[in-house]
Design an enzyme around this catalytic site. Structure first.
Site, short mmCIF file in Angstrom:
data_model
loop_
_atom_site.label_atom_id
_atom_site.label_comp_id
_atom_site.label_asym_id
_atom_site.label_seq_id
_atom_site.Cartn_x
_atom_site.Cartn_y
_atom_site.Cartn_z
N HIS A 168 0.87 -1.19 -0.04
CA HIS A 168 0.14 -0.21 -0.06
C HIS A 168 0.80 1.39 -0.01
CE1 HIS A 168 0.47 0.08 4.56
NE2 HIS A 168 0.66 1.24 4.36
N ASP A 198 0.27 -7.52 1.53
CA ASP A 198 0.55 -6.30 1.65
C ASP A 198 2.08 -6.29 1.68
OD1 ASP A 198 0.30 -3.44 1.73
OD2 ASP A 198 -0.46 -3.27 3.71
N SER A 273 4.81 2.81 7.95
CA SER A 273 4.48 1.55 7.14
C SER A 273 5.69 1.16 6.29
CB SER A 273 3.17 1.90 6.11
OG SER A 273 1.93 2.03 7.10
#
Length: 423
Positions: A168, A198, A273
């Site tokens: 993402h 992911d 992230s």
């Protein structure tokens, strides 16, 4: 007789004459057998016997055997001291081992050896965590395009320039820039992705990089030290935070995918992230993926276990993708949160339990009109009450299908049409 004694006591000193100029010769009537003369300097400063015949200290000679033994001992001591110095310096982070780390020929290191301080863990890994900036094209309601920017983190997992991050973070990007700890910037390309887990792998044209060492995430326990390093807010690269492992197998649904994640209370923020979560030995045990948001939510961060992420990265590097020929799991292109109890509903400040849109990730989903905070109500004619029902309904379709999703937005019910993407 008195003159020799005085010369012996002052031998080599100057008092008008230095003892060589006094004219005394050992080869005289008192020592007729000694043919050595002090004037030749052969036994400088010493004599076997004095004029009275009394014994005088003999000169010390080193035998060849003793000399060689002494040299060997010195060499051993020098090597030992040098090795000790290297060990000491390596523990303080001064010596670089220069080892090659491969993401395709790796081992999950067992938690052995001494625990490290927070400073040592950061020193080991701060050069292995990078900043990631992205640019992508977005569309407004009139389908006019504009450039949006994003930011995240990544972890170097191979000294040849391979970087692991979240899908993402880079999904839909037209341009990706990687910045190392020393400020050097590189253009990066996507090697491959695994949206269902992911995970994405990037490549930059650089070598001899500092890469993280994989740990064994299956061996961690609740209460273990956890250190997160990343780029929070997209502007604070190299930020480290500490906490503990709060849970080892938390099931969280992200972008319609149920993942088993490590939970930590180390400070996690947007931009973290793709960054690294490290154990008390400085080993990489997870790739930071998400945090629970909300005004009343603190200390809820999550990471993909490295035992899950490492083989995916290996497949991507070797094959360019992960074999998903047997999967039938098309995606809408959104991240969701599954709220099924009153306590969680209060944390997220919502009144109805169900599946909510947490983020809109893909261009197709944005074009379809999905918004953060939408409550998924129906997929086609099927009522959606939890994430499992959403996954089950999507599995009835395939990538490329256009479906109708009904959402509740405020007091309105909105129908949206979206083309499903390949997982």
């Amino acid at each position: 007789m008195d003159e020799w004694t005085n010369n012996e006591n002052t031998y080599g000193e100057s008092s008008g004459s230095d003892g060589f100029d006094n004219g005394h010769d050992l080869n005289n009537e008192q020592n007729p057998n000694n043919e050595q003369n002090l004037n030749n300097g052969q036994y400088y400063g010493e004599s076997f016997r004095n004029m009275s015949g009394a014994a005088v200290k003999e000169p010390k000679y080193v035998t060849r055997k003793v000399f060689i033994l002494t040299v060997i001992i010195c060499m051993i001591l020098t090597s030992a001291l040098s090795a000790g110095a290297v060990v000491l310096l390596s523990r303080t982070g001064v010596v670089s081992t220069g080892k090659t780390v491969s993401a395709t020929n790796y081992t999950l290191q067992e938690a052995t050896g001494s625990e490290k301080s927070i400073q040592e863990i950061i020193a080991m890994n701060e050069n292995a965590v990078v900043e990631i900036r992205t640019e992508s094209t977005a569309y407004d309601m009139w389908l006019r395009n504009y450039v949006t920017e994003g930011a995240g983190s990544g972890v170097i997992v191979d000294t040849k320039g391979y970087i692991m991050t979240n899908n993402h973070v880079v999904e839909g990007s037209n341009k990706i820039t990687v910045t190392l700890k020393d400020g050097t910037e590189y253009d990066a390309k996507i090697v491959g992705t695994d949206p269902s887990n992911d995970i994405a792998v990037l490549k930059i044209k650089a070598g001899n990089l500092t890469a993280a060492t994989y740990g064994d995430s299956d061996s961690i326990s609740v209460g273990d030290l956890a250190v997160a390093i990343g780029n929070p807010l997209g502007q604070l690269g190299g930020t480290a935070s500490q906490g503990i492992v709060s849970a080892t197998d938390r099931n969280i649904t992200i972008d319609n995918n149920e993942l088993t994640l490590i939970q930590t209370d180390a400070s996690i923020n947007p931009g973290n992230s793709g960054g690294g979560l490290f154990n008390e030995y400085g080993q990489l045990i997870g790739i930071v993926v998400a945090k629970s948001s909300g005004s009343d939510v603190e200390g809820l961060g999550f990471a993909i276990p490295i035992n899950t992420a490492a083989p995916i990265a290996k497949d991507i590097i070797e094959n360019g993708s992960v074999d998903s020929s047997n999967d039938n799991h098309p995606l809408i292109g959104i991240s969701v949160v599954d709220i099924q109890d009153a306590q969680t509903a209060m944390q997220y400040n919502v009144k109805i339990t169900g599946v909510y849109v947490q983020a809109v990730n893909s261009r197709e989903a944005k074009s379809a009109g999905f918004e953060k905070g939408d409550l998924l109500y129906y997929v086609e004619d099927s009522r959606i009450e939890n994430a499992d029902e959403l996954s089950a309904e999507l599995s009835k379709h395939k990538a490329g299908d256009k479906i109708t999703v009904t959402v509740i937005r405020g007091n309105d019910t909105v129908k949206l049409e979206v083309v499903l993407q390949e997982a």
